[in-house]
Design an enzyme around this catalytic site. Sequence first.
Site, PDB file in Angstrom:
ATOM      1  CB  SER A  20     -35.285  -8.571 -43.281  1.00  0.00           C
ATOM      2  OG  SER A  20     -36.221  -7.510 -43.232  1.00  0.00           O
ATOM      3  CE1 TYR A  34     -32.537  -1.295 -39.087  1.00  0.00           C
ATOM      4  CE2 TYR A  34     -34.768  -1.701 -38.305  1.00  0.00           C
ATOM      5  CZ  TYR A  34     -33.463  -2.129 -38.480  1.00  0.00           C
ATOM      6  OH  TYR A  34     -33.099  -3.372 -38.047  1.00  0.00           O
ATOM      7  CE  LYS A  38     -32.533  -3.724 -41.632  1.00  0.00           C
ATOM      8  NZ  LYS A  38     -31.355  -4.481 -42.069  1.00  0.00           N
ATOM      9  CB  THR A  69     -27.566  -4.544 -28.220  1.00  0.00           C
ATOM     10  OG1 THR A  69     -28.389  -3.654 -28.992  1.00  0.00           O
ATOM     11  CG2 THR A  69     -27.716  -5.976 -28.737  1.00  0.00           C
TER      12      THR A  69
END
Length: 88
Positions: A20, A34, A38, A69
């Site tokens: 999740s 999104y 989740k 990232t």
Amino acid sequence: MKYELQMIKQGVGGSIINISSVSGFRPQPDNIAYVAAKHGVVGMTKVAALENGKYSIRVNSVAPGAIDTPMLRGALEQFNLNEEDYAP
């Protein structure tokens, strides 16, 4: 998960781990699809755990938070946010 639950037929139990996100528990604005996905993973995990515990199958989910990232940096830039805005 549908195929992993073939463990029922084998009768030996097992473990399923779903992925999740922290957004499944603490949603962020402007990210409805999104967040909904989740939340769905969290709910599906809970139901599967309730239904399959009797077969000695554990079902859990892991909900990682933000990880630095290039994808996260791009999202922060897209929404004009900085790291402090996104910090828990």
